[in-house]
Write an enzyme that holds these catalytic residues in place. Structure first.
Site, PDB file in Angstrom:
ATOM      1  N   ARG A   1       7.821  -8.773  16.983  1.00 33.74           N
ATOM      2  CA  ARG A   1       7.951  -9.846  17.968  1.00 33.74           C
ATOM      3  C   ARG A   1       9.049 -10.832  17.557  1.00 33.74           C
ATOM      4  O   ARG A   1       9.171 -11.173  16.362  1.00 33.74           O
ATOM      5  CB  ARG A   1       6.622 -10.602  18.064  1.00 33.74           C
ATOM      6  CG  ARG A   1       6.546 -11.686  19.126  1.00 33.74           C
ATOM      7  CD  ARG A   1       6.608 -11.129  20.499  1.00 33.74           C
ATOM      8  NE  ARG A   1       6.112 -12.072  21.511  1.00 33.74           N
ATOM      9  CZ  ARG A   1       6.283 -11.873  22.818  1.00 33.74           C
ATOM     10  NH1 ARG A   1       6.903 -10.797  23.259  1.00 33.74           N
ATOM     11  NH2 ARG A   1       5.808 -12.734  23.693  1.00 33.74           N
TER      12      ARG A   1
ATOM     13  N   THR B   1       9.685  -5.384  30.987  1.00 35.79           N
ATOM     14  CA  THR B   1       9.955  -4.839  29.678  1.00 35.79           C
ATOM     15  C   THR B   1       9.857  -3.339  29.861  1.00 35.79           C
ATOM     16  O   THR B   1       9.997  -2.867  30.976  1.00 35.79           O
ATOM     17  CB  THR B   1       8.962  -5.389  28.633  1.00 35.79           C
ATOM     18  OG1 THR B   1       9.158  -4.702  27.420  1.00 35.79           O
ATOM     19  CG2 THR B   1       7.546  -5.181  29.023  1.00 35.79           C
TER      20      THR B   1
ATOM     21  N   GLU C   1      12.754 -14.477  24.880  1.00 34.05           N
ATOM     22  CA  GLU C   1      11.313 -14.355  24.596  1.00 34.05           C
ATOM     23  C   GLU C   1      10.629 -15.700  24.388  1.00 34.05           C
ATOM     24  O   GLU C   1       9.418 -15.827  24.597  1.00 34.05           O
ATOM     25  CB  GLU C   1      11.118 -13.479  23.358  1.00 34.05           C
ATOM     26  CG  GLU C   1       9.881 -12.614  23.413  1.00 34.05           C
ATOM     27  CD  GLU C   1       9.968 -11.513  24.457  1.00 34.05           C
ATOM     28  OE1 GLU C   1       9.055 -11.401  25.279  1.00 34.05           O
ATOM     29  OE2 GLU C   1      10.963 -10.767  24.463  1.00 34.05           O
TER      30      GLU C   1
ATOM     31  N   ASP D   1       8.106 -17.303  26.657  1.00 34.28           N
ATOM     32  CA  ASP D   1       6.691 -16.885  26.673  1.00 34.28           C
ATOM     33  C   ASP D   1       5.789 -17.947  26.038  1.00 34.28           C
ATOM     34  O   ASP D   1       4.567 -17.857  26.137  1.00 34.28           O
ATOM     35  CB  ASP D   1       6.501 -15.548  25.936  1.00 34.28           C
ATOM     36  CG  ASP D   1       6.684 -14.348  26.862  1.00 34.28           C
ATOM     37  OD1 ASP D   1       6.938 -14.545  28.058  1.00 34.28           O
ATOM     38  OD2 ASP D   1       6.560 -13.206  26.379  1.00 34.28           O
TER      39      ASP D   1
ATOM     40  N   SER E   1       2.201 -12.735  23.381  1.00 38.82           N
ATOM     41  CA  SER E   1       2.629 -11.641  24.250  1.00 38.82           C
ATOM     42  C   SER E   1       1.435 -11.080  25.004  1.00 38.82           C
ATOM     43  O   SER E   1       0.275 -11.325  24.644  1.00 38.82           O
ATOM     44  CB  SER E   1       3.251 -10.542  23.396  1.00 38.82           C
ATOM     45  OG  SER E   1       3.482  -9.385  24.168  1.00 38.82           O
ATOM     46  N   SER E   2       1.743 -10.325  26.046  1.00 41.59           N
ATOM     47  CA  SER E   2       0.710  -9.552  26.754  1.00 41.59           C
ATOM     48  C   SER E   2       0.891  -8.061  26.527  1.00 41.59           C
ATOM     49  O   SER E   2       0.173  -7.256  27.125  1.00 41.59           O
ATOM     50  CB  SER E   2       0.802  -9.821  28.255  1.00 41.59           C
ATOM     51  OG  SER E   2       0.566 -11.169  28.517  1.00 41.59           O
TER      52      SER E   2
ATOM     53  N   GLY F   1       5.424  -5.485  32.426  1.00 38.59           N
ATOM     54  CA  GLY F   1       4.885  -6.294  33.523  1.00 38.59           C
ATOM     55  C   GLY F   1       4.345  -7.650  33.114  1.00 38.59           C
ATOM     56  O   GLY F   1       3.479  -8.193  33.799  1.00 38.59           O
ATOM     57  N   GLY F   2       4.838  -8.241  31.994  1.00 38.58           N
ATOM     58  CA  GLY F   2       4.350  -9.563  31.601  1.00 38.58           C
ATOM     59  C   GLY F   2       2.837  -9.540  31.470  1.00 38.58           C
ATOM     60  O   GLY F   2       2.265  -8.578  30.943  1.00 38.58           O
TER      61      GLY F   2
HETATM   62  N1  GLU Z   1       7.525 -11.078  27.370  1.00 36.83           N
HETATM   63  C1  GLU Z   1       6.458 -10.238  27.807  1.00 36.83           C
HETATM   64  C2  GLU Z   1       5.322 -10.261  26.839  1.00 36.83           C
HETATM   65  O1  GLU Z   1       5.537 -10.283  25.681  1.00 36.83           O
HETATM   66  C3  GLU Z   1       6.894  -8.828  27.911  1.00 36.83           C
HETATM   67  C4  GLU Z   1       7.965  -8.670  28.880  1.00 36.83           C
HETATM   68  C5  GLU Z   1       7.418  -8.578  30.215  1.00 36.83           C
HETATM   69  O2  GLU Z   1       7.014  -7.492  30.622  1.00 36.83           O
HETATM   70  O3  GLU Z   1       7.399  -9.593  30.837  1.00 36.83           O
HETATM   71  O4  GLU Z   1       4.213 -10.211  27.211  1.00 36.83           O
END
Ligand code: GLU
Length: 586
Positions: A113, A401, A440, A443, A464-465, A485-486
């Site tokens: 990360r 992502t 990043e 987030d 993160s997710s 997909g966040g």
């Molecule tokens: N930044 C997102 C996360 O770490 C991943 C990227 C995304 O799919 O938005 O959860």
């Protein structure tokens, strides 16, 4: 065995007290969809890969066929995605790997990360409009991917970094064919890409996005990968490449005349030198007798998917209503308790006692919004409503992502999310080097938000997710999966597991099925197909939906009987993905 296991075992095959290979309730879509060579489903032997992209899948397959293992192939595919999917992945991003080591029958995870610079404070993002923060030097975290690749190869691979980068160097030098997704993503970013000289030069040649069907080459990235292969990660983590990243972050290369307020970042070369990829124990939970392994904090992926599965297992039946409600409750808890902080109550969040207490809040109708967080304190009553003072909310997270799965002839398995956060990261290419920086750090919770576990801090990793997931049964892999997909990553992984195991869909159907994502909000985001299929019943039970065109872009592999592998990517979302096997015959 629980009541639920018994119920499911009627439709499935019971092995060693748990259910394997539930019979598909719905016919699979045809394996051949999309352009020739790019197929969403492949079955066979000796290794398999699924990514969003044919070039990346072929890079991994080539490594497997030349005798490399799953980790070698995953790094090769990740670097190739940095070429062909540069708006989702890249060497200046980060990610999480879940790895099953077949020889020792053990699951490992590697946290790559991105990290906040030491100068970042809880207030550093306060008051900045989200979109302004995204496209700035301030959003760029210390990159994790290169350190993660080196650690992954050293611990579990057989190739050197230079060898693993070769397929990507070839694609970057020779070029790849621009597809609709690449074109559209470039067009959607054009307004900010044109504000940076380096980005406009690379991705808007002649002032416009490259046309569909044209060949896109990135010789500067090929050169960067070549030198990285020769010099190793030190070139980035404290060396010349690192110095160039820091210079770009501190003074983004604005196009003359641009009025954009691209805030400078706080990153120093010493932050790069201090970066480490970290091996961490996986999260672990059991579901229907199987062991589900995921990513621990700083991702909330493993704990939130795991908690939701435990809640579902405590219910007498599971359908879409229960899926949405379990997800709602788990998000309430994630938002309150999970971040890159000491003392996350991981054991309690994943305990059956806590899950039972949460599950008994689920009734016939949708819960009032928002659901309060529970008390994972080890003292669980039969049914305890949490205090309204503990309301939590799900912050905004970017939607893009990418995820891949790889397995090899020895049975090792990789599930790997790699990201630069938003589609196009922070929009800033490092001049002359051919790659975008990540955003990043957006987030983090922007604040002010006293007590929030995800506020920025020096050296902290944003929550993160990402939820790469590997499922074992009696120590043997059954399924590996994940998605971009966040924050919808968590619900996509959960929904695929529910589709597969509870609704008895085949894996291709479980991925193709329309999705919904409930993250402790009044409205549930849902694809139109989901609303058409489940909307009438769910609406009558108090759910309401916001239509959204697409949720996630998953990849997965299932381990069928007698060594047969089924690799699966999306048939249509994000233009469809690419599944390949080493050999179609045994
Ligand atoms: N930044 C997102 C996360 O770490 C991943 C990227 C995304 O799919 O938005 O959860």
């Amino acid at each position: 065995m629980t009541t639920r296991q018994l119920a499911v075992s009627v439709a499935g095959i019971l092995v060693g007290g748990s259910v394997l290979f539930a019979q598909p309730a719905v016919a699979s879509p045809p394996a051949q969809v999309g352009p020739v060579g790019k197929r969403p489903v492949a079955e066979g032997y000796g290794g398999a890969v699924a990514t969003v992209d044919l070039d990346a899948s072929e890079a991994a397959l080539g490594v497997l066929r030349r005798g490399g293992n799953a980790m070698d192939a995953a790094v090769a595919a990740a670097a190739t995605l940095g070429v062909t999917e540069p708006y989702s992945a890249g060497l200046a991003g980060g990610g999480f790997i879940v790895y099953y080591d077949a020889r020792h029958r053990k699951v490992h995870t590697i946290d790559g990360r991105e990290t906040a610079p030491r100068a970042m404070a809880a207030t550093s993002l306060e008051g900045i409009p989200f979109d302004d923060a995204v496209t700035s030097g301030l959003s760029a975290g210390v990159p994790g991917s290169v350190a993660q690749w080196e650690l992954a190869l050293r611990r579990f691979g057989t190739l050197s970094l230079g060898q693993a980068l070769r397929p990507a160097i070839k694609v970057a030098s020779e070029g790849f064919t621009v597809d609709q997704t690449f074109h559209d993503q470039t067009a959607a970013n054009a307004a900010r890409f044109k504000d940076f000289t380096s980005t406009a030069k690379l991705y808007l040649p002649g002032g416009a996005p490259p046309p569909v069907g044209s060949t896109f080459r990135n010789p500067e990235l090929a050169g960067t990968y070549r030198r990285l292969g020769r010099e190793g990660g030190d070139w980035l983590y404290g060396g010349r490449l690192g110095a160039e990243i820091v210079a770009t972050v501190k003074k983004p290369p604005l196009t003359p005349g641009s009025t954009r307020n691209a805030r400078p970042g706080l990153m120093e070369l010493s932050d790069l030198a201090a970066y480490r990829a970290i091996e961490r124990p996986p999260t672990e939970t059991t579901y229907l007798g199987m062991d589900v392994y995921g990513i621990a904090p700083p991702s909330s992926g493993g704990s939130t998917v795991g908690e939701a599965l435990n809640i579902l297992e405590a219910l007498p039946k599971v359908g879409m209503h229960e899926y949405l409600e379990a997800s709602r409750l788990s998000f309430a808890d994630r938002n309150k308790y999970v971040g890159d902080i000491p003392g996350v109550p991981l054991k309690e969040l994943l305990s059956d006692g806590f899950a039972k207490e949460r599950a008994c809040l689920i009734g016939e109708r949708a819960m009032p919004n928002p659901a309060p967080a529970g008390d994972p304190d080890g003292d669980y009553g039969p049914c305890r409503a949490a205090s309204p003072a503990q309301e939590t909310r799900t912050p905004a997270e970017g939607p893009e992502t990418t995820h891949m799965v790889v397995t090899d002839r020895w049975g090792n398995v990789v599930a790997y999310n790699i990201t630069i956060e938003s589609t196009g990261g922070n929009g800033i290419v490092v001049p002359g080097r051919g790659f975008l920086l990540n955003n990043e750090l957006t987030d983090f919770t922007f604040g002010p938000a006293p007590g929030d576990p995800n506020l920025p801090a020096p050296g902290k990793r944003p929550r993160s997710s990402m939820a790469p997931t590997i499922v074992l049964n009696d120590g043997e892999p059954v399924l590996a999966l994940g998605s971009p997909g966040g924050s919808t990553i968590i619900t996509t992984v959960l929904q695929i597991l529910v589709n597969r195991w509870d609704l008895g869909m085949s894996l291709p159907d479980a991925l193709a099925a329309p999705r919904a994502s409930q993250r402790n909000t009044a409205q549930t985001q849902a694809e139109q197909g989901f609303i058409d299929r489940y909307g009438p019943e769910l609406t009558s039970r108090g759910h309401s939906f916001t239509p959204t065109p697409e949720i996630g872009a998953a990849t997965a592999v299932e381990f069928l009987r007698h060594g047969r592998l089924q690799a699966v990517a999306e048939p249509t979302r994000r233009g469809g993905g690419s599944a390949l096997v080493v050999s179609e015959r045994r």
